[in-house]
Design an enzyme around this catalytic site. Structure first.
Site, PDB file in Angstrom:
ATOM      1  CB  CYS A 173      22.046  45.178  32.273  1.00  0.00           C
ATOM      2  SG  CYS A 173      22.674  45.347  33.948  1.00  0.00           S
ATOM      3  CG  HIS A 182      25.226  42.047  30.432  1.00  0.00           C
ATOM      4  ND1 HIS A 182      25.317  43.338  29.960  1.00  0.00           N
ATOM      5  CD2 HIS A 182      24.927  42.149  31.746  1.00  0.00           C
ATOM      6  CE1 HIS A 182      25.102  44.184  30.947  1.00  0.00           C
ATOM      7  NE2 HIS A 182      24.863  43.497  32.051  1.00  0.00           N
ATOM      8  CD  GLU A 231      25.854  42.998  26.420  1.00  0.00           C
ATOM      9  OE1 GLU A 231      24.916  42.174  26.476  1.00  0.00           O
ATOM     10  OE2 GLU A 231      26.119  43.796  27.327  1.00  0.00           O
TER      11      GLU A 231
END
Lengths: 89, 250
Positions: free
Chosen positions: B101, B210, B212
């Site tokens: 991002c 994302h 994570e």
């Protein structure tokens, strides 16, 4: 004290979502006849002394490396500020 | 919870792999990224934007957020942070670097990756569970995926529209450097549905969604085993650990 103005605009081929959003508000306020709008950025850099060629060259480099991203934006003006640029100092 | 991972490769080797996670002023997802590294079996090393020392890390994650408030352009000021000099040099030398991002935006501003991100075409912030098609499994961060696999990870941004000139896009396609494409629906107007790309050597990868945030059951997107069971993001981090273990064994 001198001032240099830098104008940066989104490249013509890049969609400008901000300009589009602002343009869509015009007719709602009764402003008609505008077929497009693009939104750019204006930077004003101040220096202690007069705006010399050396100062302008530094600003041109700053405009190319930091103030604009050449992938999506064009630097359309680097120039000493004039009275009609709205000098306040 | 351990989950599937390259643990068979040797726990000691994995733990000795040091993955740096950079924090800039305005970074949001550094803790999640560090947690993802640990869940994958590696050691997360916090890196600070103002510290030029990379502290002997083996790989670097540039996490998401709004570094420097996204002032000027997303990633534009972070690019010149002291830590980035070392990151750029190390990336050119082959160190794996992942930009997520805002981290992807920073990698584009450094020109480690081509193109740029502008505002979403619909002009709104968007947060959703996004399906991606994996297009390249030969990068340092994707070797644990299958070619063409569909994965689901969260997407959340306002400036997520990937743009580049046609020549650059053709080059990316021809060289197989489109790593992820949006599947089903293009959420931001990105050219050719591109969600993530890599450099020519495949050690630098950037993407807008994302990974994570999809590494642990109970906290990620919905998955085949039920609500919040999706952990597709974990394999980004197991991939880089596999890459590092292979390199050290070679």
């Amino acid at each position: 004290m001198g001032r240099v103005v830098v104008d940066v605009m989104p490249k013509p081929e890049i969609l400008d979502p901000q300009g589009k959003a602002v343009a869509s508000a015009l007719p709602r306020l009764g402003f008609h006849g505008f077929t497009g709008m693009r939104q750019g950025k204006r930077f004003e850099l101040e220096v202690e002394g007069p705006v010399t060629d050396e100062v302008l060259e530094q600003v041109r480099q700053a405009a190319a490396t930091l103030l604009s991203n050449p992938v999506i934006e064009d630097v359309v003006r680097v120039a000493p500020a004039e009275d009609h640029d709205g000098a306040t100092a | 919870m351990t989950g599937p991972g390259p643990r068979a490769a040797g726990q000691g080797a994995l733990e000795s792999a040091r993955i740096g996670v950079v924090t800039f002023p305005g970074t949001l997802d550094d803790r999640d990224a560090a947690r993802a590294v640990r869940l994958a079996g590696g050691t997360a090393v916090p890196l600070w934007h103002a510290d030029a020392d990379l502290h002997q890390v083996d790989a670097v994650v540039l996490p998401g957020g709004f570094s420097y408030g996204d002032y000027l352009r997303a990633g534009a000021i972070s690019r010149f942070a002291p830590v980035m000099g070392g990151v750029v040099d190390a990336a050119r030398g082959g160190m794996p670097v992942l930009g997520i991002c805002n981290g992807f935006q920073i990698l584009a501003e450094t020109h480690l990756l081509p193109g740029a991100m502008i505002k979403n075409d619909h002009r709104a912030f968007l947060c959703r569970e996004q399906v991606l098609a994996v297009q390249n499994v030969d990068t340092a961060w994707t070797r644990d995926f299958a070619q063409g696999e569909r994965i689901t990870i969260p997407l959340k941004n306002q400036d997520g529209q990937f743009v580049a000139d046609e020549h650059t896009l053709d080059e990316l396609e021809a060289e197989g450097r489109v790593v992820f494409r949006y599947e089903g629906w293009n959420p931001n107007g990105s050219r050719r549905d591109i969600a993530g790309i890599c450099n020519a050597d495949g050690n630098v990868v950037g993407l807008m969604p994302h990974p994570e945030h999809a590494v642990e059951k109970g906290f990620g997107p919905d998955g085949p085993q039920g609500p919040r069971t999706g952990t597709d993001g974990l394999r980004f981090f197991t991939s880089v650990l596999s890459t590092l273990v292979r390199r050290s064994a070679a």
